[in-house]
Design a protein around this motif. Structure first.
Motif, PDB file in Angstrom:
ATOM      1  N   GLY A 150       0.792  -1.224   0.000  1.00 51.61           N
ATOM      2  CA  GLY A 150       0.000   0.000   0.000  1.00 51.61           C
ATOM      3  C   GLY A 150       0.822   1.271   0.000  1.00 51.61           C
ATOM      4  O   GLY A 150       0.283   2.360  -0.250  1.00 51.61           O
ATOM      5  N   SER A 151       2.124   1.167   0.272  1.00 51.28           N
ATOM      6  CA  SER A 151       2.990   2.349   0.292  1.00 51.28           C
ATOM      7  C   SER A 151       3.808   2.504  -0.994  1.00 51.28           C
ATOM      8  O   SER A 151       4.587   3.444  -1.111  1.00 51.28           O
ATOM      9  N   THR A 152       3.629   1.582  -1.922  1.00 59.01           N
ATOM     10  CA  THR A 152       4.381   1.653  -3.176  1.00 59.01           C
ATOM     11  C   THR A 152       3.788   2.725  -4.078  1.00 59.01           C
ATOM     12  O   THR A 152       2.568   2.808  -4.238  1.00 59.01           O
ATOM     13  N   ARG A 153       4.642   3.545  -4.646  1.00 61.61           N
ATOM     14  CA  ARG A 153       4.186   4.634  -5.511  1.00 61.61           C
ATOM     15  C   ARG A 153       4.683   4.508  -6.940  1.00 61.61           C
ATOM     16  O   ARG A 153       4.104   5.086  -7.851  1.00 61.61           O
ATOM     17  N   MET A 154       5.767   3.752  -7.148  1.00 58.54           N
ATOM     18  CA  MET A 154       6.403   3.791  -8.459  1.00 58.54           C
ATOM     19  C   MET A 154       7.109   2.472  -8.753  1.00 58.54           C
ATOM     20  O   MET A 154       7.627   1.818  -7.846  1.00 58.54           O
ATOM     21  N   LEU A 155       7.098   2.093 -10.045  1.00 56.45           N
ATOM     22  CA  LEU A 155       7.903   0.995 -10.567  1.00 56.45           C
ATOM     23  C   LEU A 155       8.965   1.612 -11.467  1.00 56.45           C
ATOM     24  O   LEU A 155       8.635   2.379 -12.377  1.00 56.45           O
ATOM     25  N   ILE A 156      10.238   1.289 -11.210  1.00 52.16           N
ATOM     26  CA  ILE A 156      11.337   1.910 -11.933  1.00 52.16           C
ATOM     27  C   ILE A 156      12.100   0.837 -12.704  1.00 52.16           C
ATOM     28  O   ILE A 156      12.523  -0.165 -12.137  1.00 52.16           O
ATOM     29  N   VAL A 157      12.275   1.073 -13.997  1.00 57.13           N
ATOM     30  CA  VAL A 157      12.945   0.075 -14.834  1.00 57.13           C
ATOM     31  C   VAL A 157      13.784   0.776 -15.889  1.00 57.13           C
ATOM     32  O   VAL A 157      13.387   1.822 -16.424  1.00 57.13           O
ATOM     33  N   ASN A 158      14.936   0.198 -16.173  1.00 59.60           N
ATOM     34  CA  ASN A 158      15.843   0.711 -17.193  1.00 59.60           C
ATOM     35  C   ASN A 158      16.025  -0.369 -18.262  1.00 59.60           C
ATOM     36  O   ASN A 158      16.547  -1.440 -17.984  1.00 59.60           O
ATOM     37  N   SER A 159      15.575  -0.071 -19.466  1.00 60.45           N
ATOM     38  CA  SER A 159      15.731  -1.002 -20.584  1.00 60.45           C
ATOM     39  C   SER A 159      15.879  -0.192 -21.868  1.00 60.45           C
ATOM     40  O   SER A 159      15.055   0.696 -22.126  1.00 60.45           O
ATOM     41  N   PRO A 160      16.904  -0.512 -22.677  1.00 60.56           N
ATOM     42  CA  PRO A 160      18.015  -1.423 -22.458  1.00 60.56           C
ATOM     43  C   PRO A 160      18.783  -1.090 -21.190  1.00 60.56           C
ATOM     44  O   PRO A 160      18.908   0.064 -20.825  1.00 60.56           O
ATOM     45  N   SER A 161      19.298  -2.139 -20.550  1.00 58.88           N
ATOM     46  CA  SER A 161      19.749  -2.018 -19.171  1.00 58.88           C
ATOM     47  C   SER A 161      21.231  -1.712 -19.024  1.00 58.88           C
ATOM     48  O   SER A 161      22.070  -2.311 -19.684  1.00 58.88           O
ATOM     49  N   ASN A 162      21.493  -0.786 -18.143  1.00 61.01           N
ATOM     50  CA  ASN A 162      22.815  -0.590 -17.566  1.00 61.01           C
ATOM     51  C   ASN A 162      22.732  -1.180 -16.160  1.00 61.01           C
ATOM     52  O   ASN A 162      21.981  -0.664 -15.333  1.00 61.01           O
TER      53      ASN A 162
END
Length: 381
Positions: A150-162
Motif C-alpha cells: 500500500g505504500s508503493t508509488r512507483m515501478l522503476i525500470v531501465n531497458s536497455p539495461s545498464n
C-alpha cells in the motif's frame, strides 16, 4: 545512500598512468562535428540566454516528432520537457511522486541513481532482481507483484539495461504496465539506450503502452545516442500535468538546460540518423569481439547483451566484486566496474563498457584473460 563503487574504481584508474578505463559508461569517441558546429552556430546567433525551464518550444516539438517517428506515439510538445541530462529527469520524476513513508520498486541490478534518488526523496527502494535464464535475463513479474504494497508509488525500470544489456520484451513491458494499472502506480522508464540495440533500430518503449499518459514517465537522453555525455541534455515525456509538475520543480533546482546545447540537440535529432546507424554498427562489432573473448575464458559466464554497450559477465568463485576490480586494476591496469555497485543482485558480476576502440578492447581483454587464468591456477595449486 550507496557510495558509488564505480567512482572509486574510476578515481583509482585516473591516478594510474596508461590504465585502460572500461569502467565508465560512455564512448571514447567525441561528439560528432556536425553537432559541435551547431552549438557554435547557436552561440554566434545569440542563443546565450535563459529559456523556458522545460526548454525551447522548437526542441520540445523536435523531441515529440522523434518519438512519433520511432514509436508511432503522438505526444504534444507540452507533454515533453528538456532536462540537464537524464539524471535530472529521473530525480524530478521521483521527487514528484515519492516521499517519506513511500517505497518504489526498482528492477535490479541497476545504476545506483534510482535507489539513491528514492532515498533522497525520503522513500525506500525495493530492489527486485532480474532472473538469469540461459543466455538472457528475464523479468520476474510475480516477484515484482509481491514487492508491491500500500505504500508503493512507483515501478522503476531501465531497458536497455545498464549494466546487464537486457532489453525488455513487449510482453514484459505489458505485464509491468498492467501491475502499475492494478495498483495505481507510476512507471518510470529509463530508455536512454533505446537506439543502441542489436536486434533492430530501436528498443520497445513504454510510451506505446501508456493508455493513461500520466501513468508512464519515459526518460531519455542525447548522451549515448549522439555521444553527448558532457553536454548534459536529456528529456522526459509524460502527461501534461506530470510534465508541468516536473518543470515547476526544476525551476528551483537547475532551471533550463543550456540554450546553445538545446539548439545543438535540435540539429542532432534532425540530422543524426546516419550517425546513429554508424554508431550502432560500431558497437555491434565491439559486442561481438567482447562476447568471443569472454566466452573463451574458463569460469566466465556471459549473458549476451541485447542492448546498450555493456557486457556483464559472472565470474566463478568471485564473492567481492569491489575487491576483485581493485585487484584487477592494480595488477593489470584494466578498470572494470564492480557488479556490487549496481546493487546486491550485481554481486559476482563485473561490468565492462565496450564503447571503446578495437585496439583498446583487445589489449584489455587479453589482460583480463591472463589475470583470470593465473587466478584459477592459484586456486587449484
Amino acid at each position: 545512500m550507496i557510495e558509488s563503487l564505480m567512482v572509486l574504481i574510476a578515481t583509482m584508474a585516473e591516478a594510474m598512468r596508461g590504465s585502460l578505463k572500461l569502467c565508465y559508461g560512455e564512448s571514447d569517441m567525441p561528439t560528432p562535428e556536425f553537432i559541435r558546429q551547431a552549438a557554435c552556430d547557436a552561440m554566434a546567433a545569440g542563443h546565450t540566454f535563459y529559456t523556458h525551464t522545460a526548454g525551447y518550444p522548437e526542441l520540445r516539438e523536435a523531441l515529440a516528432a522523434k518519438v512519433l517517428e520511432l514509436h508511432g506515439v503522438a505526444y504534444r510538445p507540452s507533454e515533453v520537457m528538456a532536462t540537464l541530462g537524464a539524471s535530472m529527469a529521473i530525480f524530478l520524476a521521483i521527487r514528484a511522486h515519492v516521499g517519506p513513508g513511500d517505497n518504489a520498486v526498482v528492477i535490479a541490478p541497476a545504476y545506483a541513481i534510482f535507489s539513491n534518488a528514492v532515498i533522497i526523496a525520503g522513500g525506500v527502494p525495493r530492489a527486485v532482481p532480474l532472473v538469469r535464464r540461459g543466455a538472457r535475463f528475464e523479468l520476474d513479474v510475480d516477484r515484482v507483484g509481491r514487492a508491491i504494497d500500500g505504500s508503493t508509488r512507483m515501478l522503476i525500470v531501465n531497458s536497455p539495461s545498464n549494466p546487464t544489456g537486457w532489453v525488455m520484451t513487449v510482453d514484459e513491458q505489458r505485464a509491468l504496465y498492467e501491475l502499475a494499472e492494478r495498483h495505481d502506480l507510476i512507471v518510470l522508464a529509463d530508455e536512454v539506450y533505446e537506439r543502441l540495440v542489436f536486434g533492430g533500430p530501436v528498443a520497445p518503449s513504454f510510451a506505446r503502452l501508456a493508455e493513461t499518459r500520466d501513468r508512464v514517465i519515459v526518460v531519455n537522453s542525447f548522451s549515448k545516442t549522439y555521444n553527448m555525455t558532457g553536454w548534459r541534455l536529456g528529456w522526459a515525456q509524460s502527461g501534461e500535468r506530470t510534465v508541468r509538475l516536473m518543470y515547476q520543480a526544476a525551476e528551483f533546482m537547475t532551471s533550463n538546460a543550456a540554450a546553445m546545447v538545446q539548439q545543438a540537440g535540435i540539429v542532432a535529432l534532425r540530422d543524426g540518423e546516419s550517425y546513429v546507424r554508424h554508431l550502432r554498427e560500431q558497437y555491434a562489432a565491439r559486442r561481438a569481439q567482447v562476447i568471443e573473448a569472454l566466452s573463451a575464458i574458463p569460469g566466465v559466464s556471459l549473458p549476451e547483451p541485447q542492448g546498450a554497450f555493456y557486457a556483464f559477465p559472472r565470474i566463478d568463485a568471485m564473492t567481492d566484486s569491489a575487491r576483485f576490480t581493485a585487484d584487477l586494476l592494480r595488477d593489470t591496469g584494466v578498470a572494470l566496474a564492480p557488479g556490487a555497485g549496481f546493487g546486491e543482485s550485481g554481486e559476482g558480476y563485473v561490468r565492462l563498457c565496450f564503447a571503446a576502440t578495437e585496439q583498446t578492447l583487445s589489449k584489455a581483454l587479453d589482460r583480463v584473460r591472463q589475470y583470470l587464468l593465473a587466478r584459477a591456477a592459484r586456486v587449484l595449486s
